[in-house]
Design an enzyme around this catalytic site. Sequence first.
Site, PDB file in Angstrom:
ATOM      1  N   HIS A   1      64.786  38.849  18.197  1.00  0.00           N
ATOM      2  CA  HIS A   1      64.691  37.726  18.931  1.00  0.00           C
ATOM      3  C   HIS A   1      63.626  38.120  19.995  1.00  0.00           C
ATOM      4  O   HIS A   1      64.210  39.085  20.979  1.00  0.00           O
ATOM      5  CB  HIS A   1      66.171  37.404  19.556  1.00  0.00           C
ATOM      6  CG  HIS A   1      65.947  36.188  20.497  1.00  0.00           C
ATOM      7  ND1 HIS A   1      66.821  35.021  20.442  1.00  0.00           N
ATOM      8  CD2 HIS A   1      65.068  35.772  21.478  1.00  0.00           C
ATOM      9  CE1 HIS A   1      66.423  34.118  21.379  1.00  0.00           C
ATOM     10  NE2 HIS A   1      65.408  34.691  22.040  1.00  0.00           N
TER      11      HIS A   1
ATOM     12  N   HIS B   1      60.082  37.052  22.563  1.00  0.00           N
ATOM     13  CA  HIS B   1      59.227  36.098  22.859  1.00  0.00           C
ATOM     14  C   HIS B   1      57.850  36.885  23.017  1.00  0.00           C
ATOM     15  O   HIS B   1      57.841  37.709  24.021  1.00  0.00           O
ATOM     16  CB  HIS B   1      59.518  35.598  24.217  1.00  0.00           C
ATOM     17  CG  HIS B   1      60.963  34.658  24.104  1.00  0.00           C
ATOM     18  ND1 HIS B   1      60.658  33.463  23.819  1.00  0.00           N
ATOM     19  CD2 HIS B   1      62.197  35.105  24.015  1.00  0.00           C
ATOM     20  CE1 HIS B   1      62.251  32.856  23.652  1.00  0.00           C
ATOM     21  NE2 HIS B   1      62.890  33.968  23.965  1.00  0.00           N
ATOM     22  N   LEU B   2      56.673  36.408  22.292  1.00  0.00           N
ATOM     23  CA  LEU B   2      55.532  37.284  22.579  1.00  0.00           C
ATOM     24  C   LEU B   2      54.394  36.214  23.294  1.00  0.00           C
ATOM     25  O   LEU B   2      53.478  36.699  23.550  1.00  0.00           O
ATOM     26  CB  LEU B   2      54.805  37.456  21.257  1.00  0.00           C
ATOM     27  CG  LEU B   2      55.696  39.015  20.503  1.00  0.00           C
ATOM     28  CD1 LEU B   2      54.838  39.169  19.331  1.00  0.00           C
ATOM     29  CD2 LEU B   2      55.459  40.093  21.337  1.00  0.00           C
ATOM     30  N   ARG B   3      54.875  35.079  23.562  1.00  0.00           N
ATOM     31  CA  ARG B   3      53.818  34.300  24.303  1.00  0.00           C
ATOM     32  C   ARG B   3      52.355  34.111  23.466  1.00  0.00           C
ATOM     33  O   ARG B   3      52.368  34.357  22.170  1.00  0.00           O
ATOM     34  CB  ARG B   3      53.603  34.497  25.685  1.00  0.00           C
ATOM     35  CG  ARG B   3      55.066  34.869  26.425  1.00  0.00           C
ATOM     36  CD  ARG B   3      55.782  33.761  26.553  1.00  0.00           C
ATOM     37  NE  ARG B   3      56.784  34.333  27.541  1.00  0.00           N
ATOM     38  CZ  ARG B   3      58.186  33.631  27.396  1.00  0.00           C
ATOM     39  NH1 ARG B   3      58.360  32.811  26.400  1.00  0.00           N
ATOM     40  NH2 ARG B   3      59.040  33.875  28.370  1.00  0.00           N
TER      41      ARG B   3
ATOM     42  N   ASN C   1      58.807  29.114  21.031  1.00  0.00           N
ATOM     43  CA  ASN C   1      58.728  28.190  22.237  1.00  0.00           C
ATOM     44  C   ASN C   1      57.438  28.411  22.915  1.00  0.00           C
ATOM     45  O   ASN C   1      57.489  28.618  24.248  1.00  0.00           O
ATOM     46  CB  ASN C   1      59.957  28.512  23.120  1.00  0.00           C
ATOM     47  CG  ASN C   1      60.086  29.854  23.568  1.00  0.00           C
ATOM     48  OD1 ASN C   1      59.829  30.795  23.053  1.00  0.00           O
ATOM     49  ND2 ASN C   1      60.708  29.995  24.984  1.00  0.00           N
TER      50      ASN C   1
ATOM     51  N   LYS D   1      64.427  28.078  14.521  1.00  0.00           N
ATOM     52  CA  LYS D   1      65.190  28.064  15.909  1.00  0.00           C
ATOM     53  C   LYS D   1      65.398  26.920  16.545  1.00  0.00           C
ATOM     54  O   LYS D   1      64.495  26.016  16.864  1.00  0.00           O
ATOM     55  CB  LYS D   1      64.059  29.041  16.892  1.00  0.00           C
ATOM     56  CG  LYS D   1      64.846  29.074  18.420  1.00  0.00           C
ATOM     57  CD  LYS D   1      66.110  30.004  18.246  1.00  0.00           C
ATOM     58  CE  LYS D   1      66.665  30.186  19.834  1.00  0.00           C
ATOM     59  NZ  LYS D   1      65.961  30.821  20.654  1.00  0.00           N
TER      60      LYS D   1
ATOM     61  N   HIS E   1      70.140  28.472  20.006  1.00  0.00           N
ATOM     62  CA  HIS E   1      70.252  28.839  21.464  1.00  0.00           C
ATOM     63  C   HIS E   1      71.505  28.010  21.939  1.00  0.00           C
ATOM     64  O   HIS E   1      71.391  26.582  22.092  1.00  0.00           O
ATOM     65  CB  HIS E   1      69.129  28.400  22.270  1.00  0.00           C
ATOM     66  CG  HIS E   1      69.244  28.934  23.942  1.00  0.00           C
ATOM     67  ND1 HIS E   1      68.520  29.501  24.626  1.00  0.00           N
ATOM     68  CD2 HIS E   1      70.319  28.635  24.807  1.00  0.00           C
ATOM     69  CE1 HIS E   1      68.866  29.768  25.881  1.00  0.00           C
ATOM     70  NE2 HIS E   1      70.040  29.022  25.891  1.00  0.00           N
TER      71      HIS E   1
ATOM     72  N   HIS F   1      71.408  35.710  21.341  1.00  0.00           N
ATOM     73  CA  HIS F   1      71.595  36.299  22.610  1.00  0.00           C
ATOM     74  C   HIS F   1      72.994  35.930  22.975  1.00  0.00           C
ATOM     75  O   HIS F   1      73.137  35.443  24.309  1.00  0.00           O
ATOM     76  CB  HIS F   1      70.655  35.993  23.523  1.00  0.00           C
ATOM     77  CG  HIS F   1      70.066  34.396  23.676  1.00  0.00           C
ATOM     78  ND1 HIS F   1      70.906  33.698  23.637  1.00  0.00           N
ATOM     79  CD2 HIS F   1      68.737  34.054  23.561  1.00  0.00           C
ATOM     80  CE1 HIS F   1      70.185  32.335  23.709  1.00  0.00           C
ATOM     81  NE2 HIS F   1      69.083  32.813  23.614  1.00  0.00           N
TER      82      HIS F   1
ATOM     83  N   ASP G   1      65.628  39.361  23.138  1.00  0.00           N
ATOM     84  CA  ASP G   1      65.047  38.121  23.830  1.00  0.00           C
ATOM     85  C   ASP G   1      64.280  38.501  25.026  1.00  0.00           C
ATOM     86  O   ASP G   1      64.326  38.232  26.258  1.00  0.00           O
ATOM     87  CB  ASP G   1      66.677  37.520  24.570  1.00  0.00           C
ATOM     88  CG  ASP G   1      66.132  35.928  25.175  1.00  0.00           C
ATOM     89  OD1 ASP G   1      65.113  35.693  24.664  1.00  0.00           O
ATOM     90  OD2 ASP G   1      66.926  35.861  25.859  1.00  0.00           O
TER      91      ASP G   1
ATOM     92  N   HIS H   1      57.463  36.713  31.838  1.00  0.00           N
ATOM     93  CA  HIS H   1      56.732  35.892  32.839  1.00  0.00           C
ATOM     94  C   HIS H   1      56.068  36.757  33.842  1.00  0.00           C
ATOM     95  O   HIS H   1      56.443  37.620  34.223  1.00  0.00           O
ATOM     96  CB  HIS H   1      57.928  34.954  33.506  1.00  0.00           C
ATOM     97  CG  HIS H   1      58.714  34.141  32.658  1.00  0.00           C
ATOM     98  ND1 HIS H   1      58.515  32.980  32.241  1.00  0.00           N
ATOM     99  CD2 HIS H   1      59.782  34.405  32.050  1.00  0.00           C
ATOM    100  CE1 HIS H   1      59.203  32.206  31.395  1.00  0.00           C
ATOM    101  NE2 HIS H   1      60.227  33.134  31.215  1.00  0.00           N
TER     102      HIS H   1
ATOM    103  N   ALA I   1      63.228  31.919  33.844  1.00  0.00           N
ATOM    104  CA  ALA I   1      64.375  32.534  33.350  1.00  0.00           C
ATOM    105  C   ALA I   1      63.655  33.517  31.974  1.00  0.00           C
ATOM    106  O   ALA I   1      63.015  33.062  31.490  1.00  0.00           O
ATOM    107  CB  ALA I   1      65.270  31.677  32.683  1.00  0.00           C
TER     108      ALA I   1
HETATM  109  C1  NCD Z   1      63.446  32.666  27.308  1.00  0.00           C
HETATM  110  C2  NCD Z   1      61.769  32.358  27.512  1.00  0.00           C
HETATM  111  O1  NCD Z   1      61.382  32.710  28.752  1.00  0.00           O
HETATM  112  O2  NCD Z   1      61.251  32.077  26.789  1.00  0.00           O
HETATM  113  N1  NCD Z   1      64.031  32.924  28.648  1.00  0.00           N
HETATM  114  C3  NCD Z   1      65.311  33.406  28.624  1.00  0.00           C
HETATM  115  O3  NCD Z   1      65.710  33.313  29.875  1.00  0.00           O
HETATM  116  N2  NCD Z   1      65.886  33.901  27.785  1.00  0.00           N
HETATM  117  C4  NCD Z   1      63.987  31.476  26.456  1.00  0.00           C
HETATM  118  C5  NCD Z   1      65.245  31.639  25.952  1.00  0.00           C
HETATM  119  O4  NCD Z   1      65.376  32.441  25.012  1.00  0.00           O
HETATM  120  O5  NCD Z   1      66.382  30.961  26.288  1.00  0.00           O
HETATM  121 ZN    ZN Z   2      64.915  34.064  23.849  1.00  0.00          ZN
END
Ligand code: NCD
Ligand code: ZN
Length: 333
Positions: free
Chosen positions: A12, A14-16, A40, A95, A134, A168, A240, A244, A256
């Site tokens: 899980h 996030h690579l943006r 996302n 997802k 999620h 998560h 996860d 940011h 978050a």
């Molecule tokens: C994630 C995100 O910033 O993309 N943020 C997080 O707090 N985990 C999204 C997610 O997995 O809920």
């Molecule tokens: Zn996530």
Amino acid sequence: MTITLNNPLDMHLHLRDEDMLKTVGPLSSESFSAAIIMPNLVPPVATKEALIAYKERINSVCGSDTFTPYMTLFFKPTYTKEFLESIRDELTAIKLYPAGITTNSEGGLSGFDVDELRMTLDAMSELEIPLCIHGETNGFVMDREAEFVSIYEMLATNFPKLTIIMEHITTKESVAALDKFENLYATITLHHLLITLDDVAGGMLQPHLFCKPIAKRPEDREALRKVALEGHPKVMFGSDSAPHPQHAKEACGCAAGVFTAPIALQVLAELFEEHSTVEKLQDFISNNAQKIYKNIEVPNKVITLEKKPFTIPAKYGEVVPMFAGEVIAYSIV
Ligand code: NCD
Ligand code: ZN
């Protein structure tokens, strides 16, 4: 002392995109063999073209590292079997986000009506495409995940051939659900194995530990630790890691997400060593995921960790990692 891990997987991540992807992509490909890439983005990854183009952008930033991005689509109840067949070779999972529940999830699902979901979930069951969820309701923040367990149960019952991953997980209720339904599995993050709400908000507010789902109570953390440290076959590591920029975290209205990708393996090694369960780390970090996701192939990569202090950088590009500036016991060789 050294620890050797075969094909560590981050199930899980996030690579943006764009500059952020250039910063964080190589930090995952240095540590991991492969990762489930969350969809996302803005807009979310919801077409075959977008998915393939994103995969190429990821591959282009990971340089010479052996690293496989396992791609996901953003769930829509309008995906037909024909569409899923056409994209099956490019995609590993789908997802599902409840609408508005977390970062960039506005286009998510606004209700869980079995009849509305049937076409897509039947097709996913047939094509053996796992569904990652999620799992939070819109209820009181500490109760959202526990309230969602009834939705997991409804889905697991109505779609018994569908592989459902509770993403998560943060509560003892989700841990208990694992053993009730054959087709329910879970990912667990590093930070939820380490922190509780006290670490986030018990003293001065710690924006870099603020994430969705929010860290819970000590007994929840205990339940998560138990299944992770024993290498429970239905749980797998999913960081996860959700970067940011510093200005979006240290702000009035904190985004978050906890950024852990570059330190995850080292800190997991320390945690498993402290609990005398190092021999279970391979299951948690790779073997379980390979059995749960029957549709993944792993490259051939070995990561060695050695017991040598590592000072976590204050920042990676614009992103402040968890435990910035602190010294941890293990380094990647
Ligand atoms: C994630 C995100 O910033 O993309 N943020 C997080 O707090 N985990 C999204 C997610 O997995 O809920
Ligand atoms: Zn996530």
